[in-house]
Structures are given as C-alpha cells and as structure tokens.
Design a protein around this motif. Sequence first.
Motif, PDB file in Angstrom:
ATOM      1  N   ARG A   1      -1.309   9.313   1.187  1.00 29.03           N
ATOM      2  CA  ARG A   1      -1.292   9.301  -0.281  1.00 29.03           C
ATOM      3  C   ARG A   1      -2.573   8.717  -0.845  1.00 29.03           C
ATOM      4  O   ARG A   1      -3.068   9.154  -1.885  1.00 29.03           O
ATOM      5  CB  ARG A   1      -0.073   8.521  -0.775  1.00 29.03           C
ATOM      6  N   SER A   2      -3.121   7.705  -0.169  1.00 25.84           N
ATOM      7  CA  SER A   2      -4.377   7.104  -0.623  1.00 25.84           C
ATOM      8  C   SER A   2      -5.498   8.140  -0.629  1.00 25.84           C
ATOM      9  O   SER A   2      -6.238   8.281  -1.617  1.00 25.84           O
ATOM     10  CB  SER A   2      -4.736   5.935   0.301  1.00 25.84           C
TER      11      SER A   2
ATOM     12  N   GLN B   1      -5.222  10.876  -3.358  1.00 28.14           N
ATOM     13  CA  GLN B   1      -5.721  10.471  -4.668  1.00 28.14           C
ATOM     14  C   GLN B   1      -7.243  10.430  -4.688  1.00 28.14           C
ATOM     15  O   GLN B   1      -7.871  10.888  -5.648  1.00 28.14           O
ATOM     16  CB  GLN B   1      -5.160   9.096  -5.052  1.00 28.14           C
ATOM     17  N   LEU B   2      -7.849   9.902  -3.633  1.00 26.97           N
ATOM     18  CA  LEU B   2      -9.308   9.813  -3.585  1.00 26.97           C
ATOM     19  C   LEU B   2      -9.946  11.194  -3.645  1.00 26.97           C
ATOM     20  O   LEU B   2     -10.910  11.423  -4.386  1.00 26.97           O
ATOM     21  CB  LEU B   2      -9.738   9.087  -2.309  1.00 26.97           C
TER      22      LEU B   2
ATOM     23  N   GLY C   1       0.800  -1.209   0.000  1.00 26.61           N
ATOM     24  CA  GLY C   1       0.000   0.000   0.000  1.00 26.61           C
ATOM     25  C   GLY C   1       0.837   1.265   0.000  1.00 26.61           C
ATOM     26  O   GLY C   1       2.029   1.257   0.316  1.00 26.61           O
ATOM     27  N   VAL C   2       0.191   2.360  -0.353  1.00 27.77           N
ATOM     28  CA  VAL C   2       0.884   3.649  -0.444  1.00 27.77           C
ATOM     29  C   VAL C   2       0.779   4.446   0.849  1.00 27.77           C
ATOM     30  O   VAL C   2       1.376   5.520   0.963  1.00 27.77           O
ATOM     31  CB  VAL C   2       0.325   4.488  -1.615  1.00 27.77           C
TER      32      VAL C   2
END
Length: 479
Positions: free
Chosen positions: A59-60, A63-64, A54-55
């Motif tokens: 960061r997740s 992006q979302l 996973g990032v």
Amino acid sequence: MGDPVGEGAAAGKALEVVFRAAGPYLEGLAERKVHESADDGVLGDLGGPLPERGVGGERSIEQLVEVGVRAATHSSGPRFFHLVVGGATPAAMAGDWATSLLDQVSGLWLASPLAARVETVALGWLKELFGIPPEFGGVLTPSATFAHVTGLACARAWWAERHGVDVTAHGLSGLPPLPVFSSGLVHPSTRRALQVLGHGRDTLRTFARDDTGTVDLEALEAALRALDGAPAIVVGNVGEVTTGAADPLPELADLAARHGAWLHVDAAFGAFAALSPRTSHLTDGMERADSITADGHKWLNVPYESGFSFIRDPAWQHRAFGDWGVPYLPGAGEEQINYNTLGPESSRRARALPIWATLKAYGREGYQQMVERHLDVAAHLGALIDQAPDLELLAPVRLCVVCFRYRPPGVPEERLDELNTRLGEALLADGRVYAGTSMYRGRKVLRAAIVNWRTTTGDVELLLRVLHDLGPALAADLR
C-alpha cells in the motif's frame, strides 16, 4: 503493519506494484508533458504525521507511485532539455533495479567481490569509450562534482608534496594558497569542489580573451611563469553548459608540461564528443591530463547518481584517500580492489551495475550512433532557429547544446532580456517541453541540451512550436 519481518514472502508484492506501473509509464513518456502542475493536494498526500502503525509495503508503494506519476518532472522523457540531463536506457534502468535488488556494499572487495569486479570492468570500458589510456586509475562517484573533488584532491596531494607536506595527514596549515587557473568556460562545480577541499571557490582565476570565455593562453602562461616553478593546477573544460564550447586541450597540456602544472579536465558530458569523428577534435589532448571528470547521468543515460573520476597515476588516489586504518576494514590487493580507498566515499551504492548493463547492451557502436543522432538533432534545431525571423542563434552549434534567444520584431533591444526571462518561465509553466535560460555574453538566452536517448528531431521541433505559441503575447506587452 508492524515489524517488516511480518511481510516475509509477500515482500515482492511492493516490487510488483512498481513493475505494473513501469510499462504504461515508460510507454507514455513520448506523449506526456514533461511536467504537470501539481497542486498542494497531490503533494500533500505524502505528508501528515508519521504513522503509528504502518500500512505495509504494498500500500505504501501504491501511494508513492500514484502520486509520483502525477507530480514528478518526467526528466527521463525525450523533451527535457533543461540542465544537461539524460534519461536511463532500458538496460540501465533494469541494471539500477538489479542494484537495489542485490543491495551490494560496493566499497570493499570483502563485502562484495561482485560490485568491485563490475566497477573495474565498467571503468575499463569507459576508458575505452573515451580514448583514455588503460593505465589510468579510476573510481565511480555520485556526481561530476564528487568526481571533481576526487581529481582535485589528488592534485592537492601532488601539490602539497611538492611543498614538502603530506596534506592527507597534516592538512593545509603552513601551505601557501593553491594556484588554480582556467578559462572562462569553467563550471561552478569545479569551484564547489575547491570550496569543499578547503581552498575557497573564488580562489580559482580565469583567463579569457573575451566574453565568450575563450581561454587567453598568453595570459595563462604569464600567470604560470610568475609562479617561478611553483606547482599549480590548470583546469581544461570540454562541453560548456551554455554553448557546448571547449578549451584547446593540446595547448593546455603543452602549457602544463612546460611549467610542471597538473592538468585537470572537466569533461562532464563533453567526453562523449570522442565518439564521433565530427567532434572528436574537442577531446584531443584529454589523454594527456592528470585527472579527468566525466558524468554518467548525462550522455551515458544511466540513472542518478553517476560520476567518473580518472587519474593518470593511481598512486595519487591512495595518497589522497588511502586506507582507513581501522582493523575491521581490511586492505586489498591489486586485483581485489577496495574502491572506498580511491575516492571520498566510504559507504557506496553499487552504481557500476547500470553502467555495465548499458555498455554491455549497446556497446561502442550503439553509443556512437546515439551521439551522432543527437548531434544531428542539435544541428537541425540550430538550422531552424537560423531560418526563423524571430529567433536568433547566439553561438555556433558545436556539440549537443543550442544557445539562442527570442527576438521578435518591434521589441527594443533593452527589453529582450526581460522577454526571454518571461518566456523561459512560461515554457516551464506550460510543461510540454522543458528548456532552461542562462546568460551568454551579457544576454539572457534560452538553451536546449540534447542528451536523452529518446530525443528526435520531432521533439526539438515541438520546442519551437511551443515557443511560438507562448512568445507573441509576451512580446506584445513589451513593444
């Protein structure tokens, strides 16, 4: 990034991403298109194979949020008139963030006295807001459909008991078909609830005087009389989604009382008519119902998912849903309420927190002012339509829904449905304003539902400007 425990003290960074994005996003809603066409590349960024490594949370979420701001339908803004969807008031949104932060298990008092107490207070305040007697029971649900399931499950338990059957324990075997009667204003969610409960969505019978859906009281009473004293359910409706129309609840309550029927009222957004002296007559008699459905993510302007079910005799909630009967789920008392025994859910989000927050923030006066403003906006839109030579108002503006169609000179009557269908599609594709289409009295219509706390007269004026931008070229093809 591996095991999330590795984020430790940095866990708040992902929340900071949302917080930083929230201000600009909310401040820009008034100017933002309701929807921007998102190409496959934008949404495609969300796909791909499951990451092996996973990032990390920050960061997740970056992006979302980046994709979401570009690709979302901005239904929390002031110009989403499709369906019947409110936004989220500032207090409700913050309350929803607090709900996620605290992450309470709201079904059991043992698991969260906080969640149970807030739900009890919120239900009490809602009853005060709508003029529902305080002795009614209640439970919060994920939607109006689930609220229908709750109310009609209580009605079914009552009905089955009159046939000598404990339907909760033994089911429907051996019972006759459940008689359910309504007007032509009945919403599909009521049929869906009957379907879920095993009675079939098409067993509900409607009695209407004409193609407006107005109830035929004489025919309805004849159907009740033909049951010869057998129990039945009568469904009243306040706030039909295409026109805002309502059934005469006092007359339906009288019929139910004369024939020993259960009165269930669908007031998903119509319950808020009780807040204005101009429209409170639409909810007269609602307090005589045996069960009432209302919705929070409509005119209350709290986030999805939020429905309310109110039951005159709370004992029917216990009989319809009851204790779970397993040792690790303890019972509770009169004050220590287990709300997962009063409705269809076991695992429940603490959805009472944003309801409590918004009612505490703005009170009865604030909500009355908002409802009054929306009534004014809807009336203003109706008046503009009446004045426009190429628009036709098809139903009186009774509440917050405006039903009309585009009818420019030179387009034959038989092609107006096609024109309004195309115009509805073009309106959604354009994205500046969202309004839906429907059918009313056999005609394709446009409908605008005004329940968002941000909406003003300028927003509905923009709706008409956009229709006049898009309509002439479409009409030229059909002349």
